[in-house]
Motif scaffolding. Structure first.
Motif, PDB file in Angstrom:
ATOM      1  N   UNK A 195      24.451  39.960  28.036  1.00  0.00           N
ATOM      2  CA  UNK A 195      25.504  40.520  28.866  1.00  0.00           C
ATOM      3  C   UNK A 195      26.581  39.471  29.077  1.00  0.00           C
ATOM      4  N   UNK A 196      27.787  39.932  29.347  1.00  0.00           N
ATOM      5  CA  UNK A 196      28.880  39.048  29.750  1.00  0.00           C
ATOM      6  C   UNK A 196      29.273  39.409  31.161  1.00  0.00           C
ATOM      7  N   UNK A 197      29.402  38.411  32.023  1.00  0.00           N
ATOM      8  CA  UNK A 197      29.766  38.688  33.406  1.00  0.00           C
ATOM      9  C   UNK A 197      30.744  37.641  33.942  1.00  0.00           C
ATOM     10  N   UNK A 198      31.499  38.038  34.931  1.00  0.00           N
ATOM     11  CA  UNK A 198      32.292  37.091  35.702  1.00  0.00           C
ATOM     12  C   UNK A 198      31.457  36.707  36.915  1.00  0.00           C
ATOM     13  N   UNK A 199      32.002  35.882  37.782  1.00  0.00           N
ATOM     14  CA  UNK A 199      31.251  35.480  38.963  1.00  0.00           C
ATOM     15  C   UNK A 199      31.896  35.995  40.248  1.00  0.00           C
ATOM     16  N   UNK A 200      32.974  36.769  40.132  1.00  0.00           N
ATOM     17  CA  UNK A 200      33.615  37.303  41.324  1.00  0.00           C
ATOM     18  C   UNK A 200      35.123  37.294  41.281  1.00  0.00           C
ATOM     19  N   UNK A 201      35.698  36.956  40.123  1.00  0.00           N
ATOM     20  CA  UNK A 201      37.153  36.989  39.972  1.00  0.00           C
ATOM     21  C   UNK A 201      37.591  38.023  38.937  1.00  0.00           C
ATOM     22  N   UNK A 202      36.632  38.718  38.342  1.00  0.00           N
ATOM     23  CA  UNK A 202      36.942  39.922  37.587  1.00  0.00           C
ATOM     24  C   UNK A 202      37.126  39.800  36.093  1.00  0.00           C
ATOM     25  N   UNK A 203      36.561  40.745  35.373  1.00  0.00           N
ATOM     26  CA  UNK A 203      36.874  40.968  33.962  1.00  0.00           C
ATOM     27  C   UNK A 203      37.878  42.109  33.887  1.00  0.00           C
ATOM     28  N   UNK A 204      38.914  41.944  33.065  1.00  0.00           N
ATOM     29  CA  UNK A 204      39.922  42.976  32.923  1.00  0.00           C
ATOM     30  C   UNK A 204      40.052  43.449  31.491  1.00  0.00           C
ATOM     31  N   UNK A 222      32.169  42.030  37.842  1.00  0.00           N
ATOM     32  CA  UNK A 222      32.177  41.054  38.951  1.00  0.00           C
ATOM     33  C   UNK A 222      33.582  40.829  39.487  1.00  0.00           C
ATOM     34  N   UNK A 223      34.154  41.869  40.059  1.00  0.00           N
ATOM     35  CA  UNK A 223      35.542  41.839  40.466  1.00  0.00           C
ATOM     36  C   UNK A 223      35.794  41.142  41.793  1.00  0.00           C
ATOM     37  N   UNK A 224      37.082  41.019  42.106  1.00  0.00           N
ATOM     38  CA  UNK A 224      37.520  40.383  43.349  1.00  0.00           C
ATOM     39  C   UNK A 224      37.399  41.347  44.520  1.00  0.00           C
ATOM     40  N   UNK A 225      37.155  40.776  45.695  1.00  0.00           N
ATOM     41  CA  UNK A 225      37.072  41.565  46.907  1.00  0.00           C
ATOM     42  C   UNK A 225      35.861  41.245  47.756  1.00  0.00           C
ATOM     43  N   UNK A 226      34.914  40.524  47.182  1.00  0.00           N
ATOM     44  CA  UNK A 226      33.730  40.095  47.913  1.00  0.00           C
ATOM     45  C   UNK A 226      33.737  38.594  48.083  1.00  0.00           C
ATOM     46  N   UNK A 227      32.780  37.925  47.448  1.00  0.00           N
ATOM     47  CA  UNK A 227      32.704  36.465  47.503  1.00  0.00           C
ATOM     48  C   UNK A 227      33.656  35.859  46.478  1.00  0.00           C
ATOM     49  N   UNK A 228      34.502  34.952  46.938  1.00  0.00           N
ATOM     50  CA  UNK A 228      35.381  34.198  46.039  1.00  0.00           C
ATOM     51  C   UNK A 228      34.687  32.885  45.714  1.00  0.00           C
TER      52      UNK A 228
END
Length: 342
Positions: A195-204, A222-228
């Motif tokens: 799998x490919x994931x971000x950590x909280x700043x988002x894949x677009x 792993x988008x923005x809006x929770x933990x930065x």
């Protein structure tokens, strides 16, 4: 490995990260997930029995009692072992999936392995390992990826992208030139789902196009809006957020799901980043996600007991069931069918 990134320092950073994540300042302050702007349907005459709503979902070929995974958190220290054990026990009891925190520390410091080895507590769950994709430019290859999976008995491996977090870290991995070529080289060699994931700043959409031909089994936006995690790095290193503007950069979760789904219509998709309720889960599914991952809301409970984690997850599943009930959906599959027609 540079001295500032020694194995001992990695473990200390893990502990500082846990403390930072528990602070309110670790959360995005001006950016929201965008899920609050997604309208959930309401049907006053649902013609359904709430108890019959079917939350079951298959992901990566494994059955889940609900489309829910416990997101990646931590590992490497004694406190991390407690957290991972409680998360694993709760996942086993409820039939949910679990994503481990970054395993780099256990590969470089064998005594840290026990904190990640949760199979004894959760023999039946979907278990996903985790390594930083940036390590592919630091000497890691297919052998290290396979070792990360084998040592914990995982079903697959998530490679995480975190350039903003690394830029906020003294001695962080900030030379990413050539990483896409390395992904094309290494991922096809691996005999398990990657799998490919971000950590909280988002894949677009742009990133989705870049990796479309790599062969990932799934993507976690792993988008923005929770933990930065940019905030987490600055809090753990400096005790305060020194660059608040940069720490708010990211693609909101709802937007990330829409963008990645538009580029990759058939690739399994995990929505994470600021998911805080069963209604958030339902909305993410309606936007096109196949499953949802939740991490930060479970952290405090995981420091106490598996029962506390289980109670929180049961509440989320109940909220998801009620959302489907009043939306007129008899199952998660019905929501997914509606998402395809949007």
């Amino acid at each position: 490995m540079p001295p500032e990134q020694s194995s001992s320092e990695l473990i200390r950073r893990k502990l500082r990260h846990i403390d930072a994540c528990l602070q309110p300042q670790s959360q995005y302050q001006t950016v929201t997930t965008g899920l609050e702007r997604v309208t959930w349907p309401y049907l006053a005459l649902p013609e359904l029995n709430l108890a019959d709503i079917d939350l079951r979902r298959s992901f990566l070929g494994r059955p889940l009692s609900a489309p829910l995974l416990i997101g990646a958190m931590t590992g490497g220290a004694e406190k991390s072992a407690l957290i991972n054990r409680n998360l694993a026990v709760a996942a086993q009891r409820l039939g949910l999936g679990l994503m481990l925190g970054s395993q780099r520390v256990m590969l470089e410091r064998p005594e840290a392995r026990a904190s990640f080895q949760v199979r004894a507590h959760a023999p039946d769950i979907l278990l996903i390992g985790n390594l930083g994709a940036a390590q592919l430019l630091r000497g890691y290859g297919a052998a290290q990826m396979a070792q990360a999976v084998e040592l914990v008995g995982a079903d697959g491996l998530a490679l995480h992208l975190n350039p903003l977090q690394e830029a906020m870290q003294t001695g962080g991995d900030t030379d990413w030139a050539g990483i896409l070529a390395r992904l094309h080289d290494v991922v096809p060699q691996l005999p398990f789902p990657v799998l490919l994931k971000e950590v909280g700043h988002g894949l677009g959409a742009a990133t989705a196009r870049q990796v479309a031909g790599v062969g990932f089994a799934a993507l976690d936006v792993a988008g923005a809006g929770g933990t930065s995690w940019a905030r987490v790095e600055q809090l753990s290193e400096h005790g305060s957020v020194l660059s608040p503007g940069l720490c708010e950069v990211g693609i909101p979760t709802a937007q990330a799901v829409r963008e990645v789904r538009s580029v990759l219509p058939t690739v399994p998709l995990i929505a994470s980043g600021g998911i805080r309720s069963g209604l958030d889960i339902a909305k993410a599914l309606l936007l096109g996600a196949d499953a949802v991952a939740i991490a930060r809301p479970l952290l405090e409970s995981a420091l106490h007991s598996a029962e506390a984690v289980e109670a929180q997850l049961e509440r989320l599943m109940w909220e998801l069931r009620v959302a489907l009930f009043v939306g007129g959906f008899g199952s998660v599959d019905d929501v997914k069918a509606a998402s395809l027609s949007r």
